[in-house]
Design a protein around this motif. Sequence first.
Motif, PDB file in Angstrom:
ATOM      1  N   GLY A 134       0.709  -1.378  -0.014  1.00  0.00           N
ATOM      2  CA  GLY A 134       0.027   0.131  -0.052  1.00  0.00           C
ATOM      3  C   GLY A 134       0.749   1.315  -0.013  1.00  0.00           C
ATOM      4  O   GLY A 134       2.028   1.182   0.376  1.00  0.00           O
ATOM      5  N   ASN A 183      -3.743   3.728  -2.009  1.00  0.00           N
ATOM      6  CA  ASN A 183      -4.195   2.519  -2.736  1.00  0.00           C
ATOM      7  C   ASN A 183      -3.516   1.401  -2.143  1.00  0.00           C
ATOM      8  O   ASN A 183      -2.384   1.591  -1.348  1.00  0.00           O
ATOM      9  N   VAL A 200      -3.430  -3.182  -1.221  1.00  0.00           N
ATOM     10  CA  VAL A 200      -3.773  -4.486  -1.531  1.00  0.00           C
ATOM     11  C   VAL A 200      -3.711  -5.428  -0.648  1.00  0.00           C
ATOM     12  O   VAL A 200      -2.730  -5.447   0.228  1.00  0.00           O
ATOM     13  N   THR A 226      -6.939 -11.453  -3.825  1.00  0.00           N
ATOM     14  CA  THR A 226      -6.696 -10.343  -3.325  1.00  0.00           C
ATOM     15  C   THR A 226      -7.921  -9.241  -3.458  1.00  0.00           C
ATOM     16  O   THR A 226      -8.619  -9.664  -4.128  1.00  0.00           O
ATOM     17  N   THR A 249      -8.806  -5.196  -3.080  1.00  0.00           N
ATOM     18  CA  THR A 249      -7.988  -3.679  -3.249  1.00  0.00           C
ATOM     19  C   THR A 249      -8.947  -2.472  -2.812  1.00  0.00           C
ATOM     20  O   THR A 249     -10.225  -2.531  -2.939  1.00  0.00           O
ATOM     21  N   VAL A 309      -9.005   1.825  -3.412  1.00  0.00           N
ATOM     22  CA  VAL A 309      -8.331   2.811  -4.238  1.00  0.00           C
ATOM     23  C   VAL A 309      -9.070   4.100  -3.874  1.00  0.00           C
ATOM     24  O   VAL A 309     -10.248   4.318  -4.141  1.00  0.00           O
ATOM     25  N   THR A 322     -16.272  -4.162  -7.570  1.00  0.00           N
ATOM     26  CA  THR A 322     -15.956  -2.855  -7.042  1.00  0.00           C
ATOM     27  C   THR A 322     -17.093  -2.111  -6.658  1.00  0.00           C
ATOM     28  O   THR A 322     -18.186  -1.905  -7.506  1.00  0.00           O
TER      29      THR A 322
END
Length: 188
Positions: free
Chosen positions: A55, A68, A70, A106, A108, A110, A134
Motif C-alpha cells: 500500500g 491505494n 492490496v 486479493t 484492493t 483505491v 468494485t
Amino acid sequence: MRNLKSIALALVVALGTLTATAQTTKKVDASKSKVLWLAKKVGGQHSGDITLKEGALVFNGKKLVGGNFVVDMTTINTTDLQGEWKGKLDGHLKNDDFFAVEKFPTATLVFKSIGAKSGNTYTVNADLTIKGITAPITFDIVANKGVATTKLMVDRTKYDIKYASKNFGALADKAIDDEFELNVNLKY
C-alpha cells in the motif's frame, strides 16, 4: 537583458511553485501495519486479522491526497477461536460462501477523492474491490507522523457475499450481519 531577467525570474517562481505542490508517495510498511476484522451474528461475533500485501499514501506537503492498498485475502485468520473451530471458520471464510480466495486472492482499495475534515482527519471516497466486484465506500482516516488509522464498515452483500444474510433468506436466529468492520493501522 531585461527580458532575460524576466524569464529567469519567471522560471524561479515556476520551479518554486512546482516544488511546493510536489506530491510524495509514502509506501506503507506492510510488516508493521495491521488490518483487524470484526463480524457480528445473532448471539455473538468473531474477530481476526488479515495481511496487508502492499500500500501507499500520497501527500501534497502534509495533506493526504491519495492512497491505494492490496490485501492478501488468503491470510484471513480468526483470532477468537482455536483448534478445530478456528480451522473450520477460517476455511469457511476462504471458500465460495464468503471470499472465494482461490479465485480472488486479493482485495484492493483505491482512494478516489479526499476532503479535509479537521486537522489530520480526512473523509475518503474510495473504490473497494472484493471478489472482483468494485463498489464505492466512504470512511474517515487520520494520518499523522507516520501513522494512519481508520475504521471501515463494509457491506458484504455488495460483493456477492450473501451467506446467512437475513436479507437473502437466512433464518433470523442464524443470521450474520451484512456489515463487517475493518480496523486499520498503517505505518508509513
